[in-house]
Design an enzyme around this catalytic site. Structure first.
Site, PDB file in Angstrom:
ATOM      1  CG  ASP A 193      -3.189  22.069  -1.980  1.00 32.53           C
ATOM      2  OD1 ASP A 193      -3.902  22.059  -0.959  1.00 32.53           O
ATOM      3  OD2 ASP A 193      -2.955  21.050  -2.668  1.00 32.53           O
ATOM      4  CG  HIS A 366      -3.871  17.631  -1.906  1.00 28.60           C
ATOM      5  ND1 HIS A 366      -4.481  18.791  -2.313  1.00 28.60           N
ATOM      6  CD2 HIS A 366      -4.845  16.678  -1.889  1.00 28.60           C
ATOM      7  CE1 HIS A 366      -5.770  18.561  -2.539  1.00 28.60           C
ATOM      8  NE2 HIS A 366      -6.017  17.281  -2.284  1.00 28.60           N
TER       9      HIS A 366
END
Length: 553
Positions: A193, A366
């Site tokens: 990610d 995130h």
């Protein structure tokens, strides 16, 4: 010389963009899909509801597809699945909450013959020659997973969306122990990610938002309206916790908020005391300082509940002077203007608004740079491919990997549709497959393309003029018209002279065509359009869409 069998990794979405995540893993005659998400339309995609990935490559290879595995239940990872399943019949594997949220979407699309297989963290699913292991990670939704794909050429680790949160709201912390074990055994490639790869440091724990809510709730004297992502179950849990500790009832507004919260509650991922949740129609039974409304619209979506509340268009909720509105989300890139518009409207109405810039009412789901470094250091991949993010995010993540000692030639920044081919010791970029955007407008899927968007843009900028002429079938002479209708071009009552001059221009074209015995409709329409466009641009420097309609009697 014997042919070397390679593992192909093909991103069909999620690279160079935020959302629309879908990755194809292909080894010989076996294909496994990772996620299948949607994204929001860009500003120039007028009238489009959502954008989903082009699955032409999958449709051509549908006999090879062994299944789809899901990392978590956010829309940018599962939102396009119902559209894909209308063309492909494949089994799907995911954790309980992920499949619970997906099942609700499938019911809306009337898809009831889908094989949904619930897995737990630690389980391994065998799909052809690929074995997919689900590993627990932290994110802004429970039941999120990283994946270890064990293949004949080596192990691939796909991080999914994640962050390292040592005090999660629900579930256990990210299984760093298992990731380290995989790193010790040897990982061929890491796909990780990149959403926050530009941001230094660590992402704050989700629990910090709960502390902020408690402080705000204890001080607020009126009704509290909080907008957040419907799928951010941990955030909803913290709002409910703060409401209960401050003796407030909770109202849910927005279809996706109601659906997601219902699924999460029924599956045990939301803990709510009896009597906390009340129906929106029962709000009048309570004082305003006893109410919290959790709503959709944190991205300023035009039809969302918060936007309708801000513009006094909501049927059940009207803004009150003492209301406090909290926007508990950060803008997805491209949505900044729409969110700003809603915030400005709320403040214009005299409402107090708290958003991320003013207080810690949102933390990302995130990982930032230090968390990414930890994953790279534990997994120790031979090759690295950054995923999930715009090009600048992918590039920052590549630089980060390089700073940790990975050779630049082992790092691959791909575009959607490109193929990364992996053998046991080598990696290279291979052929490109079809990829792109499929636009969903209402019930239409893929029927809006570049030409339609161009016409919509033209209409939105310059308007439309319709020229109606009736011609006799036998004599080929004008018997009625030309009549000129304007829509979005000029206000006819204030431009009667222009309309009259335009009619004269069309009359002259028809007379000229009659003299030259031009009876072909296509030529007539072209001549009308060309002459009128030249006249209007010369007169007022505008270029409307001109639509001639010729009728025969």
């Amino acid at each position: 010389m014997a042919k070397v069998n390679k593992l192909k990794i093909i991103p069909l979405g999620g690279l160079g963009e935020v959302g629309k995540n879908i990755t194809v893993l292909e080894y010989k005659d076996d294909i496994v899909l990772i996620d299948c998400g949607m994204t929001f339309p860009e500003d120039e995609m007028l009238g489009v509801d959502i954008v989903i990935p082009d699955i032409t490559y999958l449709f051509k290879n549908k006999d090879k597809i062994r299944g789809m595995v899901l990392t978590h239940g956010h829309e940018d990872h599962i939102g396009a699945i119902p559209y894909t399943l209308k063309r492909l019949n494949i089994p799907i594997y995911g954790t309980r909450l992920t499949l619970g949220l997906l099942e609700t979407k499938l019911k809306e699309h009337r898809l009831d013959n889908v094989k949904l297989n619930v897995v737990k963290h630690g389980d391994t699913v065998k799909l052809g020659k690929l074995n997919i292991e689900f590993i627990r990670t932290g994110h802004s939704i429970p039941d999120s997973s990283a994946l270890a794909i064990h293949t004949p050429v080596g192990t691939i680790v796909h991080s999914g969306d994640f962050k390292i949160d040592y005090t999660p709201i629900s579930g256990d912390v990210t299984d760093l122990h298992r990731l380290a074990e995989l790193g010790q055994k040897g990982v061929l490639a890491l796909l990780a990610d990149s959403t926050n790869a530009e941001r230094p440091g660590y992402t704050m724990s989700e629990s910090t938002v709960g502390d902020t809510f408690m402080d705000i709730f204890s001080r607020s004297k009126g009704r509290i309206i909080i907008a957040t992502f419907a799928s951010n179950v941990d955030r909803v849990q913290q709002i409910i916790n703060a409401a209960e500790l401050n003796n407030r009832k909770v109202v849910l507004s927005g279809r996706s908020m109601v659906n997601t919260t219902t699924v999460a509650y029924e599956l045990g991922y939301l803990k709510v005391q009896e009597g906390t949740l009340i129906d929106i129609n029962d709000m009048d039974k309570y004082r305003t300082d006893e109410l919290v409304i959790i709503t959709t619209g944190s991205q300023g979506e035009p039809m969302s509940a918060l936007t309708r509340i801000a513009f006094s268009e909501h049927r059940k909720i009207s803004l009150l002077e003492e209301d406090l509105v909290i926007i508990s989300a950060s803008p997805i890139p491209g949505n900044e203007k729409t969110i700003s518009r809603v915030i400005n409207k709320l403040i214009e109405n005299g409402t107090e608004v708290i958003y991320e810039a003013l207080a810690e009412v949102h933390v990302s789901g995130h990982a930032r740079q230090e968390e990414l470094k930890l994953i790279h250091t534990l997994v120790k991949p031979k090759f690295f491919m950054p995923v999930h993010g715009e090009f600048r995010h992918l590039k920052s993540h590549a630089h980060l990997a390089e700073s940790l000692g990975m050779p630049s030639e082992n790092i691959f920044i791909l575009e959607n549709g490109q193929t990364l081919e992996l053998s046991k010791n080598k990696a290279n970029i291979g052929a490109t497959v079809p990829s792109g955007n499929i636009l969903v407008d209402g019930l239409g899927v893929g029927d809006v393309g570049n030409i339609v968007l161009r016409d919509r843009k033209h209409l939105s900028e310059d308007g439309l003029i319709v020229v109606v002429v009736t011609i006799s079938k036998q004599e080929r002479k004008v018997v009625a018209g030309p009549d000129i209708i304007s829509r979005g071009f000029v206000y006819v009552r204030e431009s009667e002279d222009l309309m009259e001059e335009s009619r004269e221009i069309v009359k002259n074209v028809l007379i000229e065509c009659e003299k030259n015995n031009i009876t072909d409709w296509a030529t007539l329409k072209f001549n009308i359009r060309d002459a009128l466009r030249t006249f209007l641009y010369g007169k007022i420097k505008r270029n409307p869409m001109i639509l001639p309609i010729i009728m025969e009697v």
